[in-house]
Design an enzyme around this catalytic site. Structure first.
Site, PDB file in Angstrom:
ATOM      1  N   MET A  91      31.174  32.709  33.425  1.00  0.00           N
ATOM      2  CA  MET A  91      30.739  32.962  32.190  1.00  0.00           C
ATOM      3  C   MET A  91      29.290  32.654  31.706  1.00  0.00           C
ATOM      4  O   MET A  91      28.657  32.015  30.977  1.00  0.00           O
ATOM      5  CB  MET A  91      31.304  31.327  31.469  1.00  0.00           C
ATOM      6  CG  MET A  91      32.817  31.311  31.420  1.00  0.00           C
ATOM      7  SD  MET A  91      33.763  32.711  30.600  1.00  0.00           S
ATOM      8  CE  MET A  91      33.524  32.340  28.862  1.00  0.00           C
ATOM      9  N   HIS A 110      38.420  41.543  31.291  1.00  0.00           N
ATOM     10  CA  HIS A 110      38.060  40.774  29.772  1.00  0.00           C
ATOM     11  C   HIS A 110      39.251  40.799  28.944  1.00  0.00           C
ATOM     12  O   HIS A 110      40.224  41.749  29.089  1.00  0.00           O
ATOM     13  CB  HIS A 110      37.135  41.920  29.106  1.00  0.00           C
ATOM     14  CG  HIS A 110      36.690  41.322  27.750  1.00  0.00           C
ATOM     15  ND1 HIS A 110      35.714  40.314  27.651  1.00  0.00           N
ATOM     16  CD2 HIS A 110      36.984  41.831  26.288  1.00  0.00           C
ATOM     17  CE1 HIS A 110      35.928  39.789  26.455  1.00  0.00           C
ATOM     18  NE2 HIS A 110      36.249  40.844  25.776  1.00  0.00           N
ATOM     19  N   GLN A 174      49.150  39.083  32.027  1.00  0.00           N
ATOM     20  CA  GLN A 174      49.106  40.555  32.558  1.00  0.00           C
ATOM     21  C   GLN A 174      47.850  40.670  33.462  1.00  0.00           C
ATOM     22  O   GLN A 174      47.750  41.437  33.942  1.00  0.00           O
ATOM     23  CB  GLN A 174      49.040  41.406  31.176  1.00  0.00           C
ATOM     24  CG  GLN A 174      50.583  41.344  30.636  1.00  0.00           C
ATOM     25  CD  GLN A 174      51.534  41.798  31.495  1.00  0.00           C
ATOM     26  OE1 GLN A 174      51.579  42.946  32.144  1.00  0.00           O
ATOM     27  NE2 GLN A 174      52.525  41.255  31.541  1.00  0.00           N
TER      28      GLN A 174
HETATM   29  C1  GRF Z   1      40.424  35.058  31.638  1.00  0.00           C
HETATM   30  O1  GRF Z   1      41.029  34.875  30.416  1.00  0.00           O
HETATM   31  C2  GRF Z   1      39.555  36.165  31.880  1.00  0.00           C
HETATM   32  O2  GRF Z   1      40.002  37.358  31.269  1.00  0.00           O
HETATM   33  C3  GRF Z   1      38.128  35.688  30.982  1.00  0.00           C
HETATM   34  O3  GRF Z   1      38.098  34.339  31.401  1.00  0.00           O
HETATM   35  C4  GRF Z   1      39.529  33.903  31.731  1.00  0.00           C
HETATM   36  C5  GRF Z   1      39.414  33.345  33.084  1.00  0.00           C
HETATM   37  O4  GRF Z   1      40.551  32.850  33.476  1.00  0.00           O
HETATM   38  N1  GRF Z   1      37.333  36.391  31.126  1.00  0.00           N
HETATM   39  P1  GRF Z   1      40.691  31.997  34.854  1.00  0.00           P
HETATM   40  O5  GRF Z   1      39.892  31.436  35.291  1.00  0.00           O
HETATM   41  O6  GRF Z   1      40.792  33.363  35.815  1.00  0.00           O
HETATM   42  O7  GRF Z   1      42.162  31.473  35.065  1.00  0.00           O
END
Ligand code: GRF
Length: 197
Positions: A91, A110, A174
């Site tokens: 992030m 994404h 997915q």
């Molecule tokens: C996922 O939805 C990804 O697409 C987004 O942040 C979320 C991360 O989830 N960028 P995780 O940490 O992989 O469970």
């Protein structure tokens, strides 16, 4: 020789776990590093327990100095001799200074059907817009946010009564299918987009 993959995350790391679990047997890549900007990220503990090298570079002491933060990232990354970086819920926005040297070797997932809904709160925005389908995209990372050549997309329906939460959960399932599939092809040198289902 196997490609060495670094996975960057900030949270629970469910995508990271899907990627790690996929890199076995005749897979052309192996996990070399899990890196986070958040010390307490669940994904770091999990990766450590799996015997994967981990690094934490907390962004907060850099107080918005992105160049210094990215220099620290690059320094921690270097000893791991990584071939491919997979961003998986990382992030922090990475600037051209970090991204450009990794051009063509860095992927991101994404949770939207790019080019729609770049940035945050994708599911709430898709619902507010009355979309009838949603999904996720794996793309090569370029300096522009959530941009770059698309390597794969998976679509899910938006169902009556969906909330951002229920839609996110359907998309996340997915993501766990799409990202490993794309990484495998990418590590084999195949950049043709995969479209699921
Ligand atoms: C996922 O939805 C990804 O697409 C987004 O942040 C979320 C991360 O989830 N960028 P995780 O940490 O992989 O469970």
């Amino acid at each position: 020789m196997s490609k060495r993959v670094a996975i960057f995350l900030s949270g629970g790391g469910s995508n990271m776990r899907a990627l790690v679990r996929s890199m076995t047997g005749d897979h052309p890549a192996r996990p070399a590093l899990v890196l986070s900007n958040v010390a307490g990220a669940g994904g770091i503990a999990w990766a450590g327990a799996e015997g994967i090298a981990t690094e934490v570079v907390d962004h907060r002491p850099f107080r918005g100095d992105r160049a210094a933060f990215e220099a620290a990232l690059a320094e921690r990354l270097a000893p791991h001799a990584v071939d491919i970086i997979c961003l998986a819920g990382f992030m922090r926005v990475l600037t051209a200074g970090f991204v450009t040297p990794w051009r063509g070797r860095m992927l991101n997932i994404h949770p939207s059907l790019l080019p729609r809904y770049r940035g945050l709160d994708t599911h709430a925005r898709a619902l507010a817009a009355g979309e009838t389908e949603a999904g996720c995209t794996v793309h090569e990372v370029t300096p522009a946010l959530d941009d770059g050549p698309i390597l794969g997309q998976a679509r899910v329906p938006v169902l009556p009564g969906d909330t951002a939460r229920s839609l996110a959960a359907r998309v996340l399932e997915q993501e766990h299918v799409l990202y490993p599939l794309v990484l495998r092809r990418f590590a084999e040198g195949d950049r043709r987009p995969v479209m699921l289902p």
